[in-house]
Design an enzyme around this catalytic site. Structure first.
Site, short mmCIF file in Angstrom:
data_model
loop_
_atom_site.label_atom_id
_atom_site.label_comp_id
_atom_site.label_asym_id
_atom_site.label_seq_id
_atom_site.Cartn_x
_atom_site.Cartn_y
_atom_site.Cartn_z
N ALA A 66 10.16 -3.90 13.27
CA ALA A 66 9.62 -4.56 12.08
C ALA A 66 10.25 -3.94 10.84
O ALA A 66 10.79 -2.83 10.89
CB ALA A 66 8.10 -4.40 12.05
N GLU A 115 8.33 -6.37 21.46
CA GLU A 115 7.12 -7.19 21.54
C GLU A 115 7.45 -8.67 21.52
O GLU A 115 6.82 -9.47 22.22
CB GLU A 115 6.16 -6.81 20.39
CG GLU A 115 5.53 -5.44 20.61
CD GLU A 115 4.74 -4.95 19.42
OE1 GLU A 115 3.57 -4.58 19.60
OE2 GLU A 115 5.30 -4.93 18.30
N GLU A 135 6.49 3.20 17.90
CA GLU A 135 5.54 3.19 16.78
C GLU A 135 4.80 4.51 16.58
O GLU A 135 4.51 4.89 15.44
CB GLU A 135 4.53 2.05 16.98
CG GLU A 135 5.07 0.67 16.65
CD GLU A 135 5.76 0.00 17.84
OE1 GLU A 135 6.03 -1.21 17.77
OE2 GLU A 135 6.03 0.70 18.85
#
Length: 260
Positions: A66, A115, A135
């Protein structure tokens, strides 16, 4: 439709969606997630599209994660909303599409990238691919379905290790884990995905959509997957595809499914 961050092209019944942010290693920002939602939705409703392939531009990354710069200053409420909206718009949306989705993992698939690949119906990787959920090294956990889909695919123990160590695995390890279905050379990645897609395209789109719903039901809390299978199986008997498929079989010819 014109996009800023992705390219969507349909050819011979296959829509290929390419995330096109090579300078950012195809990282997912909010605009890209919204564009992906629109592209997937358009492909799913396009009667010419039988299979969707999702991949990244360039030779380095499928999606490297991200775009952290967008949410590094978020508070609890904003972080919760980020995950909820992302799952609704893209990750759960892709998993539940009626059209089969193949992830062509052409390099780094990290964080939100892995993901997204896991939300696809199955994955094919190039031999240079690296996959992981890093993460916890940033003080957060996977928020786009990673803690749920990774254990479903590789088992609880392996998922715990991958998430807790924040480490990466290579393509061959991902293959041994069952995280990807095939590993091939990078220049053969899209041709292999297209070959598989062509095989899928010859079958009943109605039956494939029913199979997706039945398989996904097995992973939903409080849902009787066997019951969904029985219902979907029965529904197939009312379709033109069933009539054509069984007639073609009895007549010893290839079926020409109308998709109805």
């Amino acid at each position: 439709m014109s996009y800023n961050n992705i390219i969507s092209e349909e050819n011979n019944g296959i829509t290929t969606i390419t995330i096109n942010r090579p300078k950012k290693l195809n990282a997912l920002n909010t605009e890209t997630i919204q564009e992906l939602h629109e592209a997937f939705n358009d492909a799913d409703t396009d009667t010419d599209t039988k299979v969707i392939i999702i991949t990244g531009s360039g030779e380095k990354a499928f999606v490297a994660g991200a775009d952290i710069s967008e949410f590094s200053d978020f508070d609890v409420s904003e972080g919760t909303q980020l995950a909820a909206k992302g799952q609704e718009l893209l990750f759960n949306f892709v998993e539940n599409l009626s059209t089969p989705v193949i992830a062509a993992v052409n390099g780094f698939a990290l964080g939100g990238g892995l993901e997204l690949a896991m939300a696809a119906h199955f994955r094919v990787a190039s031999d240079n691919a690296k996959l992981g959920l890093p993460e916890v090294s940033l003080g957060v956990i996977p928020g786009y379905g990673g803690t749920q889909r990774l254990p479903q695919l590789v088992g609880k123990g392996r998922a715990m290790e991958m998430i807790m160590t924040a480490g990466m695995i290579d393509a061959n390890q991902a293959l041994s884990y069952g995280l990807v279905n095939h590993v091939t050379m990078q220049d053969e990645l899209l041709p292999l995905c297209e070959k598989i897609a062509a095989k899928i395209s010859r079958n009943s789109t109605i039956a494939i959509s029913a199979a997706i719903r039945a398989i996904n039901a097995n992973f939903k809390d409080g849902v009787d997957g066997f019951g969904v299978e029985v219902q979907e199986f029965g529904n197939c008997f009312g379709t033109e595809d069933f009539e054509e498929g069984t007639t073609a079989f009895l007549q010893k010819r290839k079926a020409n499914f109308p998709g109805k």
